[in-house]
Design a protein around this motif. Structure first.
Motif, PDB file in Angstrom:
ATOM      1  N   THR A  92       0.816  -1.207   0.000  1.00 38.51           N
ATOM      2  CA  THR A  92       0.000   0.000   0.000  1.00 38.51           C
ATOM      3  C   THR A  92       0.849   1.256   0.000  1.00 38.51           C
ATOM      4  O   THR A  92       0.455   2.275  -0.520  1.00 38.51           O
ATOM      5  CB  THR A  92      -0.951   0.030   1.206  1.00 38.51           C
ATOM      6  N   LYS A  93       2.053   1.131   0.577  1.00 34.40           N
ATOM      7  CA  LYS A  93       2.900   2.321   0.631  1.00 34.40           C
ATOM      8  C   LYS A  93       4.026   2.196  -0.386  1.00 34.40           C
ATOM      9  O   LYS A  93       4.487   1.109  -0.679  1.00 34.40           O
ATOM     10  CB  LYS A  93       3.506   2.459   2.030  1.00 34.40           C
ATOM     11  N   LEU A  94       4.463   3.343  -0.890  1.00 32.47           N
ATOM     12  CA  LEU A  94       5.525   3.359  -1.867  1.00 32.47           C
ATOM     13  C   LEU A  94       6.811   2.730  -1.315  1.00 32.47           C
ATOM     14  O   LEU A  94       7.519   2.036  -2.020  1.00 32.47           O
ATOM     15  CB  LEU A  94       5.785   4.798  -2.322  1.00 32.47           C
ATOM     16  N   GLU A  95       7.062   2.923  -0.016  1.00 32.59           N
ATOM     17  CA  GLU A  95       8.266   2.339   0.595  1.00 32.59           C
ATOM     18  C   GLU A  95       8.244   0.819   0.462  1.00 32.59           C
ATOM     19  O   GLU A  95       9.275   0.179   0.335  1.00 32.59           O
ATOM     20  CB  GLU A  95       8.370   2.673   2.091  1.00 32.59           C
ATOM     21  N   GLU A  96       7.042   0.277   0.484  1.00 34.11           N
ATOM     22  CA  GLU A  96       6.942  -1.171   0.378  1.00 34.11           C
ATOM     23  C   GLU A  96       7.295  -1.620  -1.039  1.00 34.11           C
ATOM     24  O   GLU A  96       7.892  -2.664  -1.247  1.00 34.11           O
ATOM     25  CB  GLU A  96       5.524  -1.632   0.718  1.00 34.11           C
ATOM     26  N   ALA A 263       8.940   2.421  -8.362  1.00 27.70           N
ATOM     27  CA  ALA A 263       8.129   3.409  -7.651  1.00 27.70           C
ATOM     28  C   ALA A 263       7.792   4.581  -8.564  1.00 27.70           C
ATOM     29  O   ALA A 263       6.668   5.076  -8.573  1.00 27.70           O
ATOM     30  CB  ALA A 263       8.868   3.885  -6.400  1.00 27.70           C
ATOM     31  N   ASP A 264       8.782   4.995  -9.362  1.00 29.30           N
ATOM     32  CA  ASP A 264       8.550   6.063 -10.352  1.00 29.30           C
ATOM     33  C   ASP A 264       7.456   5.661 -11.325  1.00 29.30           C
ATOM     34  O   ASP A 264       6.546   6.438 -11.617  1.00 29.30           O
ATOM     35  CB  ASP A 264       9.823   6.305 -11.193  1.00 29.30           C
ATOM     36  N   PHE A 269       2.151   6.142 -13.288  1.00 30.37           N
ATOM     37  CA  PHE A 269       0.992   5.360 -13.715  1.00 30.37           C
ATOM     38  C   PHE A 269      -0.273   5.826 -12.996  1.00 30.37           C
ATOM     39  O   PHE A 269      -1.345   5.891 -13.576  1.00 30.37           O
ATOM     40  CB  PHE A 269       1.231   3.882 -13.413  1.00 30.37           C
ATOM     41  N   ARG A 270      -0.100   6.146 -11.729  1.00 29.74           N
ATOM     42  CA  ARG A 270      -1.266   6.565 -10.941  1.00 29.74           C
ATOM     43  C   ARG A 270      -1.895   7.839 -11.471  1.00 29.74           C
ATOM     44  O   ARG A 270      -3.065   8.101 -11.254  1.00 29.74           O
ATOM     45  CB  ARG A 270      -0.844   6.791  -9.487  1.00 29.74           C
ATOM     46  N   LYS A 271      -1.064   8.651 -12.156  1.00 34.61           N
ATOM     47  CA  LYS A 271      -1.583   9.923 -12.658  1.00 34.61           C
ATOM     48  C   LYS A 271      -2.177   9.795 -14.061  1.00 34.61           C
ATOM     49  O   LYS A 271      -2.810  10.722 -14.548  1.00 34.61           O
ATOM     50  CB  LYS A 271      -0.449  10.962 -12.674  1.00 34.61           C
ATOM     51  N   LEU A 272      -1.923   8.653 -14.698  1.00 35.43           N
ATOM     52  CA  LEU A 272      -2.335   8.510 -16.091  1.00 35.43           C
ATOM     53  C   LEU A 272      -3.841   8.375 -16.238  1.00 35.43           C
ATOM     54  O   LEU A 272      -4.507   7.738 -15.424  1.00 35.43           O
ATOM     55  CB  LEU A 272      -1.670   7.287 -16.725  1.00 35.43           C
ATOM     56  N   ILE A 273      -4.308   8.984 -17.298  1.00 35.05           N
ATOM     57  CA  ILE A 273      -5.735   8.919 -17.589  1.00 35.05           C
ATOM     58  C   ILE A 273      -5.922   7.998 -18.787  1.00 35.05           C
ATOM     59  O   ILE A 273      -5.209   8.102 -19.777  1.00 35.05           O
ATOM     60  CB  ILE A 273      -6.278  10.333 -17.907  1.00 35.05           C
ATOM     61  N   ILE A 288       2.161  -5.708 -10.176  1.00 38.73           N
ATOM     62  CA  ILE A 288       2.873  -6.667  -9.341  1.00 38.73           C
ATOM     63  C   ILE A 288       4.316  -6.205  -9.273  1.00 38.73           C
ATOM     64  O   ILE A 288       4.961  -6.021 -10.307  1.00 38.73           O
ATOM     65  CB  ILE A 288       2.741  -8.089  -9.899  1.00 38.73           C
ATOM     66  N   ALA A 289       4.769  -5.946  -8.069  1.00 37.53           N
ATOM     67  CA  ALA A 289       6.104  -5.384  -7.906  1.00 37.53           C
ATOM     68  C   ALA A 289       6.971  -6.346  -7.134  1.00 37.53           C
ATOM     69  O   ALA A 289       6.692  -6.679  -5.989  1.00 37.53           O
ATOM     70  CB  ALA A 289       6.012  -4.055  -7.158  1.00 37.53           C
TER      71      ALA A 289
END
Ligand SMILES: Nc1ncnc2c1ncn2[C@@H]1O[C@H](COP(=O)(O)OP(=O)(O)O)[C@@H](O)[C@H]1O
Ligand SMILES: [Mg+2]
Length: 595
Positions: A92-96, A263-264, A269-273, A288-289
């Motif tokens: 859930t967190k970027l650090e993860e 993470a980048d 990706f989260r901002k993509l429409i 999947i990371a």
């Protein structure tokens, strides 16, 4: 629960004793922390286990518990928009994602248990149902209707189905032959999900990149690889494909690449429409990371987890695109595990089963008739990045991949160096889907086969001429060949080059692609005619309209079709007009010299 104990620890591999009855591919819990592992070999009462979590500090003598279950994926509402690690723990967190927060032994369900989903039944009780039948759906996001199917191996009378309303994934929504069934399904990741039959691929999966769609089309349900040295554009290409492709669902497997890069990727990706729906792209994606900071063994699992989720949505009748970046890191993990097992190494230390393991991944792609009713067709398309050390394509991972894929997008260091993007080499790339999808293309543009053939011929001729040019210079070539060089340059710069960040041209709709190709063909034909009647080559080279052709890619992809056609008709007219101008000049000169 069967219990043995640790006999030996070697990095991510442990050997446990007292494991009578355990089987290969069974999930085990290792040590007091109960780390997740998978049995990869059994010798008598000893089990060889690869552990998916950091084994630092694990001691000989600690307990090992068998679970009786194979490594499985949880399938159901909640998948879309999720980010998982290689064994489907939610991140859930970027650090993860970066891998700095490795929580060992944490048992958290993959899909949220407390979320309630609005279920709508589509069948009435009393009917006979069998595997794959759609019983209802959940509108999971605006873009994705998540169909609830009868699980595999279940058939009989549908005695009860839940009425429209909110349910968690563990609450029953149907009863078949006395058995309550919820929306949550599990599926062993290494086992392909069944379908009725594989179908012939006849359509491309349009990705909006001209060099792919037009020269080396990707089949919908196909398998392709994109090998390239460091910095040649693998990640950018895969992201561009996932962003713009015509797929309904996108699965992005980040496998062994650097955590901050991943993470980048996620961040952007989260901002993509989604250009199709105007909604965030995450609403039709699964991430999947398994980054380089995470335990190596889980890389393998991450790839199979990705395909399993892909097949699940395929079975609903969707077109799914899965990209994996990079399969080389996965192969390296295999090599490390194999080395620790002291297996007989194959080429460059990779295990002998490298090829078959890669095949077992790519072969899960396909266009299929799904099981169950109503009848539906779905597809899973797979593109894997390959990162050969030193960009040397003769190494084992690239070579084994070439044996299974049907399309290859070979990234070229020298093209990337010259900033020719995407750096896909048109001489070494290929697609065995070209024939299969040409009917589809002909529907868009009847001239497609001729256009494509012409472009390939000119590009190949350019490569042949290059050597000669180096020796004698372009000016010494016959004028037909000088024209070839000019047109080849137009094809490369005005057609194949496509900036992934361009607001107008990051995506090229098939119609725009075809109309652009026609402009170049028209220029070539007119130039040939002009030269034949004696127009000096320099005149052709310096035509004003070439500037216009160079700018044609900047017509925004969102331009409505009729405006697009008008734009290109104007361009064609400009080409014809200017050629008339320069040929008239020559003709009138010829005429005046006669009188
Ligand atoms: N299609 C493209 N359009 C524009 N720039 C690109 C494109 N492909 C690659 N690049 C450039 O190349 C750089 C490296 O690409 P990247 O995908 O990170 O390489 P790789 O994953 O192969 O190591 C990117 O940061 C970008 O500047
Ligand atoms: Mg990369």
């Amino acid at each position: 629960m069967l219990k043995g104990k640790i006999h030996r620890v070697s990095g991510p591999v442990i050997i446990a004793e007292g494991m009578h009855g355990v089987s290969v591919y069974e999930v085990v819990e290792v040590g007091h922390d109960r780390l997740i592992g998978e049995v990869i070999g059994v010798e008598g009462e000893k089990a060889i286990i690869q552990v998916y979590e950091d084994t630092t500090g694990i001691q000989v003598g600690e307990p090992v518990y068998a679970t009786g279950n194979p490594l499985s994926a949880e399938l159901g509402p909640g998948l879309i928009g999720s980010i998982f690690d290689g064994i489907q723990r939610p991140l859930t967190k970027l650090e993860e994602v970066v891998g700095f927060l490795i929580r060992r032994g944490v048992k958290q369900p993959s899909l949220p248990r407390d979320s309630k989903w609005y279920f709508t039944p589509v069948v009435k009780p009393g009917v006979k149902v069998s595997s794959g039948d759609i019983v209802g759906y959940v509108q999971e996001t605006e873009a994705v209707k998540h169909y609830i199917m009868v699980p595999h191996g279940v058939h009989g009378t549908l005695e009860w189905v839940a009425s429209e309303g909110k349910y968690s994934i563990e609450e029953p929504v149907m009863r078949i032959n006395g058995k309550d069934i919820s929306m949550l399904q599990k599926w062993p990741v290494r086992k392909p999900r069944p379908y009725v039959e594989k179908l012939e691929i006849k359509q491309p999966l349009v990705v909006g990149t001209r060099v792919v769609d037009f020269l080396f089309p990707l089949g919908m349900g196909g398998k392709a690889a994109i090998p390239g040295g460091f910095g040649t554009g693998k990640t950018v290409s895969l992201q561009t494909f996932t962003k713009w492709s015509h797929a309904d669902i996108t699965i992005y497997v980040g496998c062994g690449e650097r955590g901050n890069e991943m993470a980048d990727a996620l961040h952007s990706f989260r901002k993509l429409i989604d250009p199709k729906t105007g909604r965030p792209l995450m609403e039709r994606s699964v991430f999947i990371a398994n980054t380089s900071n995470m335990p190596v063994a889980a890389r393998e699992a991450s790839v199979f987890l990705g395909v399993t989720i892909g097949e699940y949505f395929r079975d609903m009748g969707y077109n799914v695109l899965l990209v994996a970046d990079s399969t080389s890191r996965w192969a390296e993990a295999m090599r490390e595990i194999s080395g620790r097992l002291e297996e007989l190494p194959g080429e460059e230390g990779f295990p002998a089963y490298l090829g078959s393991r890669l095949a077992s991944f790519y072969e899960r792609s396909g266009l299929v008739k799904a099981m169950g009713s109503p009848e539906r067709v779905g597809s899973l398309t797979i593109i894997g990045a390959v990162s050969p050390p030193g960009a040397d394509f003769s190494e084992p991972v690239t070579q084994s991949t070439l044996r299974v894929v049907r399309a290859l997008y070979a990234l070229d260091v020298s093209l990337a160096y010259r900033r020719h993007y995407p750096a896909i080499n048109w001489l070494t790339s290929y697609s065995l889907y070209t024939e299969d999808v040409s009917k589809w293309w002909i529907n868009i543009e009847p001239e497609y086969p001729t256009l494509r053939e012409l472009f390939m011929k000119i590009l190949q001729r350019e490569a042949e001429l290059e050597e000669l040019v180096r020796l004698v210079g372009a000016d010494a070539l016959p004028v037909e060949d000088r024209l070839i060089l000019e047109v080849a340059r137009m094809i490369r710069e005005d057609f194949l080059q496509q900036d992934a960040l361009s607001l107008e041209d990051a995506y090229s709709p098939p119609l725009k692609t075809a109309l652009m190709a026609k402009a170049i063909k028209l220029f070539y034909e007119k130039a040939q005619e002009a030269i034949k009647i004696g127009v000096p080559f320099e005149k052709v080279r310096e035509m004003r309209v070439r500037e216009k052709i160079a700018r044609m890619k900047n017509i925004p992809f969102s331009t409505p079709q009729d405006q697009l056609i008008t734009f290109f008709n104007d361009l064609y007219k400009s080409i014809i007009d200017e050629f008339n101008e320069i040929t008239n000049e020559v003709e009138s000169r010829v005429q005046s010299s006669r009188t």
